[in-house]
Design an enzyme around this catalytic site. Sequence first.
Site, PDB file in Angstrom:
ATOM      1  N   ASP A 181      10.593   3.258  12.944  1.00  8.37           N
ATOM      2  CA  ASP A 181      11.339   2.143  13.530  1.00  8.37           C
ATOM      3  C   ASP A 181      12.713   1.922  12.892  1.00  8.37           C
ATOM      4  OD1 ASP A 181      10.021   1.256  11.240  1.00  8.37           O
ATOM      5  OD2 ASP A 181       9.006  -0.433  12.192  1.00  8.37           O
ATOM      6  N   ASP A 223       1.617   4.878   1.736  1.00  9.19           N
ATOM      7  CA  ASP A 223       1.354   5.758   2.865  1.00  9.19           C
ATOM      8  C   ASP A 223       1.897   7.150   2.576  1.00  9.19           C
ATOM      9  OD1 ASP A 223       0.165   3.705   4.315  1.00  9.19           O
ATOM     10  OD2 ASP A 223       2.089   3.043   5.125  1.00  9.19           O
ATOM     11  N   ASP A 267       0.853  -1.189   0.000  1.00  7.78           N
ATOM     12  CA  ASP A 267       0.000   0.000   0.000  1.00  7.78           C
ATOM     13  C   ASP A 267       0.894   1.245   0.000  1.00  7.78           C
ATOM     14  OD1 ASP A 267       0.975  -0.046   2.627  1.00  7.78           O
ATOM     15  OD2 ASP A 267      -0.843  -1.053   3.335  1.00  7.78           O
TER      16      ASP A 267
HETATM   17  P1  ATP Z   1       4.406  -3.146   5.113  1.00 11.28           P
HETATM   18  O1  ATP Z   1       5.039  -3.496   3.824  1.00 11.28           O
HETATM   19  O2  ATP Z   1       4.163  -4.314   5.967  1.00 11.28           O
HETATM   20  O3  ATP Z   1       3.199  -2.249   4.986  1.00 11.28           O
HETATM   21  P2  ATP Z   1       5.507  -0.834   6.400  1.00 11.28           P
HETATM   22  O4  ATP Z   1       6.922  -0.475   6.744  1.00 11.28           O
HETATM   23  O5  ATP Z   1       4.795   0.059   5.456  1.00 11.28           O
HETATM   24  O6  ATP Z   1       5.536  -2.327   5.886  1.00 11.28           O
HETATM   25  P3  ATP Z   1       3.403  -0.203   8.218  1.00 11.28           P
HETATM   26  O7  ATP Z   1       2.943  -0.970   9.403  1.00 11.28           O
HETATM   27  O8  ATP Z   1       2.493   0.026   7.074  1.00 11.28           O
HETATM   28  O9  ATP Z   1       4.720  -0.965   7.746  1.00 11.28           O
HETATM   29  O10 ATP Z   1       3.932   1.183   8.768  1.00 11.28           O
HETATM   30  C1  ATP Z   1       4.277   2.284   7.924  1.00 11.28           C
HETATM   31  C2  ATP Z   1       5.473   3.031   8.504  1.00 11.28           C
HETATM   32  O11 ATP Z   1       5.137   3.527   9.814  1.00 11.28           O
HETATM   33  C3  ATP Z   1       6.715   2.165   8.745  1.00 11.28           C
HETATM   34  O12 ATP Z   1       7.492   2.033   7.583  1.00 11.28           O
HETATM   35  C4  ATP Z   1       7.417   2.939   9.834  1.00 11.28           C
HETATM   36  O13 ATP Z   1       8.094   4.045   9.310  1.00 11.28           O
HETATM   37  C5  ATP Z   1       6.254   3.444  10.682  1.00 11.28           C
HETATM   38  N1  ATP Z   1       5.927   2.470  11.758  1.00 11.28           N
HETATM   39  C6  ATP Z   1       4.981   1.520  11.725  1.00 11.28           C
HETATM   40  N2  ATP Z   1       4.935   0.829  12.870  1.00 11.28           N
HETATM   41  C7  ATP Z   1       5.879   1.353  13.668  1.00 11.28           C
HETATM   42  C8  ATP Z   1       6.322   1.084  14.987  1.00 11.28           C
HETATM   43  N3  ATP Z   1       5.774   0.107  15.705  1.00 11.28           N
HETATM   44  N4  ATP Z   1       7.307   1.859  15.494  1.00 11.28           N
HETATM   45  C9  ATP Z   1       7.834   2.863  14.754  1.00 11.28           C
HETATM   46  N5  ATP Z   1       7.477   3.144  13.514  1.00 11.28           N
HETATM   47  C10 ATP Z   1       6.509   2.425  12.958  1.00 11.28           C
HETATM   48 MG    MG Z   2       2.707  -0.031   4.841  1.00 10.68          MG
END
Ligand code: ATP
Ligand code: MG
Length: 459
Positions: free
Chosen positions: A156, A79, A77
Site C-alpha cells: 500500500d 512479517d 509483529d
Molecule cells: P501494523 O503495525 O498495524 O502491523 P503493517 O504495515 O505491518 O502495520 P499489516 O496489516 O500487518 O500492516 O500488513 C503488513 C504489510 O502488508 C503492510 O506493511 C503492507 O506492505 C502490506 N499490506 C497490508 N494490507 C495491505 C493492503 N490492504 N493493501 C496493500 N498492501 C497491504
Molecule cells: Mg504488521
Amino acid sequence: MSIILNFLKKIVKSAGGKPIPEAPQVRIYPRSEHTISRAQISDHALKVLYRLQKSGYEAYLVGGCVRDLLLGREPKDFDVVTNAHPEQIKGVFRNCRLIGRRFRLAHVHFGNEVIEVATFRGAVDEQNDEQVTNDEGRLLRDNVYGTIEQDVWRRDFTVNALYYNIKDFSVVDYTGGMDDHKSATLRLIGDPNTRFREDPVRMLRAVRFAVKLGFNLHPDCQNAMHDAADLLYSIPSARLYDEVLKLFLSGYALQTFEMLRHYGLFQVLFPDTEKSLAVEEGGFPKLLLIKALENSDNRIAEGRTVTPYFLLAAFLWEPVRMQTRLNCERGMDDYNAFQGAASEILSRQVKSTAIPRHISIAMREVWSLQPKFEQRVGPRPARLLTHPRFRAAYDFLLIRSETGNVEPDLAAWWGKFQLADEEAQKMMTQPSRNLKNSRTRRRRSSKNKNSGPAQNPSI
Ligand code: ATP
Ligand code: MG
C-alpha cells in the site's frame, strides 16, 4: 551514499490491471546507512530469516516492522517474505502451519509468538484462476507467486514497502520509501484513485498510520480520499470490524475519530452514531463519546487494557437513548422502549461492522446496568457490586457523570459505596438516608423527557 543499481526499465502490471512502470532503479541502503540493528529484531524472526537463507531462499523482513524499526519503535509483529512457496516453507520448519485459502501464508509457531511468512506475490494475470478480482479491481483471491520486484508494487504505502535483507542487513527500497520516511510522508504506491478502488480499506489504513506514526498524508492521497468514502460500503462487515478494533484500540482513538470524520469515513462505520452527533453536538458540555475515546487513550498510555465492548457501548449510547425516546413517544413502556432500542441499534450496527455476539452481549449489559445505579436503598446496591460487569458499568457511569449525562453525586456515591466496609455499606443503603433523594429524582426523571433509559429507575 547508497549504492544505486540501475534496473532495466520494464513494465509490470499493477493489481488494478493498469500497466505501471517499475522504478528504473532500486536503492539499497547498506547497514551503515540505516538504523536497524539485529538487537531490535525478535530472536524468533531472526531464526526464521536465517533458516530460510540457509535453505537457499531469499528472506526479508517487510512491512510495518521495518517501518517501525526505522522509527525506533517496537514493532507489533514481524512479517517475513521469501521466494520460497508455502509448501517449501513448510518443508523448512517443523513448527509451521499453512493458513488462508484466498491468500495462502505460513505461520511459524514459537510458543506464544507467531512469525508470519508470506511468499512474494506476482503481477496480476487475468487469465489465472489463482487470482480473482471483482469489478472494481479488488483482489478477492491472490495466490500467484512472483519476485520481490513484483511483490513491492502490490503493497500500500511506500513506507510499508521497505525490505530488510538478512543476507547483508541492507534495506531495499524500490518506491522511495526511505525518503518518505525521512519527510514523515504517507504516500500510496501508484495512482491513489486506483489503489483505493482496488481496496477501499486502504483509506482506513491511511488514517491509522498517519495518526499512529504522526506522518502527513501526501496531498494526492488526501485528494483521492475526499469523496471516496462510499467505496467502503462494498467491504464485508467482518473485515470492517477488524479494522475498527485496530483503529480505536491502539492508543490514538481520539485523533483517529477526528480524522475519520474529516474524510467522511466514520459515518460508513457507525452511521447511527454519526447521526446522533449531528443532533447532540453543542448539547452536552462534552460528548460522552469523546470522553470515552480520551479515557481509552489514557489507559493505553498507562499500559492498562481496554476492552472493545466498553468503547463500542459508548459509541452507540446516544443512538440507543434517542431510539428509546422515540419508542416511548410511540407508547412503549420504559423497559421495553429501552430493550427494543438496544436491539434495533445493535442489529443496524452489525450491518456496518460485524460486532461478535459476545461483544454485543457485554455492551447490552453495560447499558442495562446504568439504571440499576439509581437504586441506592436496600440489598440491591450490594448485589450490584458482585455483578461481573460492575466495573465496566461503573466506569461507564463515571464518564456519563463527567459529561453531564447523569447527576455527579450518583457516581460519587457509588465510588464511596464500593470502597466502604460492610457496616458502612449498610448505613449508606438505609431507606431513611436515601428515600428523600430517590423520590426527588424519580419525580424529576418522570418530568424530563430527555432523560432516556438510564435515569428511569424502573429499568
Ligand atoms: P501494523 O503495525 O498495524 O502491523 P503493517 O504495515 O505491518 O502495520 P499489516 O496489516 O500487518 O500492516 O500488513 C503488513 C504489510 O502488508 C503492510 O506493511 C503492507 O506492505 C502490506 N499490506 C497490508 N494490507 C495491505 C493492503 N490492504 N493493501 C496493500 N498492501 C497491504
Ligand atoms: Mg504488521
